[in-house]
Design an enzyme around this catalytic site. Structure first.
Site, PDB file in Angstrom:
ATOM      1  N   HIS A 233       0.849  -1.285  -0.088  1.00 35.81           N
ATOM      2  CA  HIS A 233      -0.090  -0.027   0.201  1.00 35.81           C
ATOM      3  C   HIS A 233       0.924   1.300   0.061  1.00 35.81           C
ATOM      4  CE1 HIS A 233      -2.783   3.069   1.434  1.00 35.81           C
ATOM      5  NE2 HIS A 233      -3.878   2.318   1.171  1.00 35.81           N
ATOM      6  N   CYS A 271      -3.904   2.426  -4.431  1.00 41.04           N
ATOM      7  CA  CYS A 271      -4.950   3.171  -3.606  1.00 41.04           C
ATOM      8  C   CYS A 271      -4.950   4.433  -4.203  1.00 41.04           C
ATOM      9  CB  CYS A 271      -4.399   3.408  -2.221  1.00 41.04           C
ATOM     10  SG  CYS A 271      -5.529   4.190  -1.055  1.00 41.04           S
ATOM     11  N   HIS A 298      -7.585  -0.161  -3.763  1.00 39.09           N
ATOM     12  CA  HIS A 298      -8.499   0.827  -2.926  1.00 39.09           C
ATOM     13  C   HIS A 298      -9.044   1.825  -3.901  1.00 39.09           C
ATOM     14  CE1 HIS A 298      -6.324  -0.317   1.009  1.00 39.09           C
ATOM     15  NE2 HIS A 298      -6.897  -1.386   0.565  1.00 39.09           N
ATOM     16  N   ASP A 351     -13.142   2.854  -0.329  1.00 34.49           N
ATOM     17  CA  ASP A 351     -12.501   3.158   0.946  1.00 34.49           C
ATOM     18  C   ASP A 351     -12.761   4.633   1.350  1.00 34.49           C
ATOM     19  OD1 ASP A 351     -10.447   2.713   2.910  1.00 34.49           O
ATOM     20  OD2 ASP A 351      -8.539   3.020   1.511  1.00 34.49           O
ATOM     21  N   HIS A 352     -12.461   4.686   2.837  1.00 36.16           N
ATOM     22  CA  HIS A 352     -12.621   6.144   3.499  1.00 36.16           C
ATOM     23  C   HIS A 352     -14.032   6.922   3.017  1.00 36.16           C
ATOM     24  CE1 HIS A 352      -8.291   6.468   4.447  1.00 36.16           C
ATOM     25  NE2 HIS A 352      -8.552   5.324   4.851  1.00 36.16           N
ATOM     26  N   TYR A 368     -14.959   4.504   7.928  1.00 42.34           N
ATOM     27  CA  TYR A 368     -15.267   2.872   7.740  1.00 42.34           C
ATOM     28  C   TYR A 368     -16.531   2.876   8.169  1.00 42.34           C
ATOM     29  CZ  TYR A 368     -10.409   1.919   6.175  1.00 42.34           C
ATOM     30  OH  TYR A 368      -9.073   1.887   5.588  1.00 42.34           O
TER      31      TYR A 368
END
Length: 396
Positions: A233, A271, A298, A351-352, A368
């Site tokens: 990541h 990501c 992501h 994500d996020h 999350y």
């Protein structure tokens, strides 16, 4: 792409039943209660897998087997730690979980200065604010040499903001900087944080990058033997803060690692939010260049402000052209399928997500919550269906 969802385990307020309702079929999880360098026992891995499968889902990605600071600094008992990491790879791979996401971020993992930043629509987003970073760096931590890392305008803005802050606000900011992360077994205090910063300063960026390559050279053959795929990541944010070396922030960083360890088992987590926080990164170009080595994605978006601060945007807004990124990854899937690769389908997760509707006020891991990620997954799913229809000639 395979639609997955991060789940923090039995204590997560978002349940596996919620994951199914969101439309995801795969789960991204880790043994957060066995972390920081200890080997994961096979029985604990199988217990987690059984829990996920009982809910009608599959455990598709491990995120993350934590990389101990001893490994990153090549100090202390790092040899034993690497051996334990190899044991964890074997344990998850033999349980059938073949995609392993990890990171090599020094000390803090991902960093934000506000976990509930109010959006114009009334929801809340994660935010990184350079002035707040400077407040902590210059006037709370008082890191030696910090002045050189902040332009004069930022230093002046930070001084003004710091003078207006209460003790409670300063304490809250410090917690965000050094000890808030979910699913972590320990926290830093100010002195411990500065001590670790000093350690990394002595090692330097080239040293940390060399340590990363040495680490991956040791673990990639184990992953390959077990039929597993490692996917690093990126740094989040993908630029230096507090003087910490960053070694996975740009296309050049990714290229260096992939070239140094060319085994297919060594790959990337693309990501789009972390890499996308650096305005120099072209996410579409990176998806196209690194596609053959992207083992996990992501998909999230950020809006970058003129001074480099940013906040988590809606998944289809922000600085990244998410439609073109998804199209590039789906094109890569077709290429893999034509080659007969077993990993033709790339797992991805939203994500996020924003804090929205009746998730506001609930106890959730920041970024999350359920509804914000559900919204993001639905938007990305719509993009995937549309791209697929165009490619099949079903739309004109």
């Amino acid at each position: 792409m395979l639609q997955t969802w991060r789940w923090f385990g039995p204590d997560d307020g978002v349940t596996l039943e919620h994951v199914r309702q969101a439309g995801a079929t795969g789960v991204v999880s880790a043994l957060h209660h066995i972390n920081q360098g200890r080997a994961w026992p096979e029985e604990e891995v199988l217990k987690r897998k059984a829990m996920i499968e009982k809910a009608g889902l599959t455990w598709e990605v491990v995120e993350s087997i934590a990389v101990h600071e001893d490994i990153k600094t090549r100090t202390g008992d790092f040899r034993t730690r690497i051996g334990q990491y190899k044991d964890s790879i074997r344990a998850v791979a033999r349980a059938g979980v073949k995609t392993i996401c990890y990171n090599f971020m020094a000390i803090t993992d991902w960093t934000r200065t506000d976990l509930e930043w109010r959006l114009p629509n009334g929801g809340y987003a994660l935010r990184f604010d350079w002035t707040d970073i400077a407040v902590y760096d210059l006037f709370v931590l008082k890191r030696p040499g910090a002045e050189a890392d902040h332009p004069e305008a930022r230093r002046k803005a930070a001084e003004t903001r710091f003078k207006a802050m209460s003790e409670g606000e300063i304490d809250k900011l410090e917690k965000l900087m050094i000890d808030w992360l979910p699913a972590r077994e320990f926290v830093y205090d100010r002195a411990g944080f500065q001590k670790m910063l000093d350690t990394y300063k002595d090692i330097g960026r080239e040293g940390v990058q060399r340590h990363l390559i040495e680490f991956v050279r040791e673990i990639a053959p184990v992953a390959a033997e077990e039929g597993a795929r490692l996917c690093i990541h990126p740094d989040d944010p993908s630029f230096p803060i507090f003087g910490m070396p960053r070694v996975m922030s740009t296309a050049g960083d990714a290229r260096t690692l992939l070239d140094a360890v060319p085994e297919q088992a060594n790959g990337l987590t693309l990501c789009t939010g972390a890499f996308g926080s650096n305005r120099d990164n072209d996410m579409v170009a990176m998806a196209e260049e690194f596609g053959p080595r992207v083992h996990f994605a992501h998909l999230r978006n950020v809006t970058i402000e003129p001074d480099g601060s940013f906040y988590e945007a809606d998944h289809l807004d922000g600085n990244t052209d998410m439609v073109r990124v998804v199209a590039a990854l789906m094109k890569e899937e077709d290429r893999r399928a034509a080659e007969g690769r077993a990993d033709a389908v790339i797992p991805m997760r939203p994500d996020h997500g924003h804090l929205l509707v009746d998730d506001i006020g609930k106890r959730v891991n920041p970024g999350y919550s359920c509804i914000g990620r559900l919204k993001g997954l639905a938007e990305i799913r719509g993009v995937m269906r549309t791209v697929e229809a165009f490619r099949k000639g079903g739309l004109h």
